[in-house]
Design an enzyme around this catalytic site. Structure first.
Site, PDB file in Angstrom:
ATOM      1  N   LYS A  79       0.950  -1.305  -0.194  1.00  0.00           N
ATOM      2  CA  LYS A  79       0.021   0.072  -0.029  1.00  0.00           C
ATOM      3  C   LYS A  79       0.755   1.162  -0.180  1.00  0.00           C
ATOM      4  O   LYS A  79       2.075   1.236   0.466  1.00  0.00           O
ATOM      5  CB  LYS A  79      -0.926  -0.009   1.211  1.00  0.00           C
ATOM      6  CG  LYS A  79      -2.139   0.814   1.063  1.00  0.00           C
ATOM      7  CD  LYS A  79      -3.094   0.084   0.206  1.00  0.00           C
ATOM      8  CE  LYS A  79      -4.650   0.741   0.248  1.00  0.00           C
ATOM      9  NZ  LYS A  79      -5.460  -0.360  -0.400  1.00  0.00           N
ATOM     10  N   GLY A 179     -21.737   4.994   3.396  1.00  0.00           N
ATOM     11  CA  GLY A 179     -20.557   5.623   2.580  1.00  0.00           C
ATOM     12  C   GLY A 179     -21.187   5.350   1.276  1.00  0.00           C
ATOM     13  O   GLY A 179     -21.368   4.252   0.644  1.00  0.00           O
ATOM     14  N   GLY A 181     -19.620   6.627  -1.669  1.00  0.00           N
ATOM     15  CA  GLY A 181     -18.527   7.033  -2.749  1.00  0.00           C
ATOM     16  C   GLY A 181     -18.941   5.839  -4.002  1.00  0.00           C
ATOM     17  O   GLY A 181     -19.862   5.320  -3.983  1.00  0.00           O
TER      18      GLY A 181
END
Length: 368
Positions: A79, A179, A181
């Site tokens: 990451k 959420g 998104g």
């Protein structure tokens, strides 16, 4: 303290990146490359401190190792994060290119992708500087992974429904989505298309209004969605939203996350969920569809094979939940599932390994 954190989690590499012209403050964490080069998204976030940024990139990269292993991919886990100075800081081409150069310097051991705070345009800007990035539209391959992550999340929901003896159909199933998104909206679109009843929330009022209009959803206040009465709770925002402090208030039958690291303390919180007879679909398995799509494209999988693998999350979740009946929690069962594959990779070449070359990825031991 940094070395102690790396050793505790089993990390191989942690790289700090700075570019004065663009203001880049980046960190790349490579957790494990046993199965192949490590793939993981690039997250832009206004962390409260350098320590918080380090903790997040270490935590997220470790999860990516298990996600790739559980998805039966010949890739490792990594990451990267970009520490912005404020939540309102806009992404710029110079910042993306600087991050791209940092990724290129890793020589192919790390393959970047889209994550929170990064869109396909940002990825394409990065791709002007590096071959080792996925998730763009014009320069880098892959596009937005959210639709594929959502397909995997819904597939995981089906596996959980089957595990408890219900039909895998979502018709009339009450799903609370936290959420809205790209991921949350895609989950809503699939679920609403199958007749699910949606409860939704987001910190952005315009996204709530859109979901109510498009999907016939019912709006729920942000601070009430976790404890909303529903069949399936689907957190699709940031992580660590389910904690020892709020598990007692949950009124769902199943937790099927779209977000990463939704449990504050995975070992303890997953056991607490099990103690309350709440089915937990481990996040690093349940939300693996986006990784499967991008990694699969990198490895050269066909579209049909990618679709099969993403939909197979249903069967993987069902198997993990069956295994969890003999263990402390579904999280423990999922970790064992992933670690067995990692161990097989350490012992020999039974699993195909990806070898990165200049501008491509090929199989070192047969096709993936």
């Amino acid at each position: 303290m940094v070395f102690e954190s790396m050793i505790a989690r089993g990390h191989e590499t942690l790289v700090f990146c700075h570019d004065d012209a663009s203001g880049l403050r980046g960190i790349i964490a490579i957790h494990n490359t046993t199965l192949g080069p490590a793939l993981g998204g690039t997250r832009r976030w206004a962390y409260k401190s350098e320590a918080a940024a380090i903790e997040d990139v270490l935590r997220l990269s470790e999860a990516m190792t298990y996600k790739a292993a559980a998805a039966d991919l010949p890739m490792g886990g990594a990451k990267s994060v970009i520490w912005t100075r404020s939540p309102d800081e806009k992404p710029t081409e110079s910042l993306a290119r600087a991050m791209g150069r940092a990724v290129e310097r890793m020589g192919g051991i790390y393959i970047a992708a889209e994550d929170v705070g990064v869109n396909t345009q940002f990825i394409d800007w990065m791709a002007e500087e590096t071959k080792f990035v996925m998730g763009g539209e014009k320069v880098a391959a892959g596009g937005d992974p959210a639709p594929f992550t959502a397909l995997g999340v819904v597939s995981g929901m089906r596996g959980a429904l089957r595990h408890v003896g219900r039909s895998k159909s979502l018709k009339d199933v009450v799903i609370a989505v936290q959420g809205l998104g790209a991921l949350g909206r895609n989950v809503c679109q699939i679920a609403a298309g199958e007749g699910a009843k949606l409860l939704v929330t987001d910190i952005r009022e315009e996204l709530i209004e859109d979901a109510v209009k498009r999907f016939g959803a019912t709006a729920v206040p942000v601070d009430e969605i976790i404890s909303a009465e529903c069949d399936i709770l689907c957190p699709c925002a940031l992580g660590q939203v389910i904690t020892a402090n709020n598990i007692a208030s949950l009124r769902c039958k199943i937790v099927a996350p779209g977000a990463n690291n939704v449990l504050d303390d995975p070992d303890e919180d997953a056991a607490m969920l099990s103690g309350r007879s709440i089915i937990y679909c481990p996040d690093f398995v349940n939300n693996g569809g986006g990784l499967l799509q991008l990694a699969g494209l990198w490895c050269g999988f066909s579209a049909a094979e990618l679709d099969r693998r993403i939909r197979n999350i249903e069967n993987v979740i069902e198997q993990i939940l069956k295994d969890a009946e003999k263990m402390s929690s579904a999280h423990a069962a999922a970790l064992e599932y992933a670690k067995k594959r990692l161990e097989a990779g350490r012992k020999g070449p039974s699993t195909p390994r990806v070898r990165t070359t200049k501008g491509s990825a090929t199989s070192a031991q047969g096709s993936a």
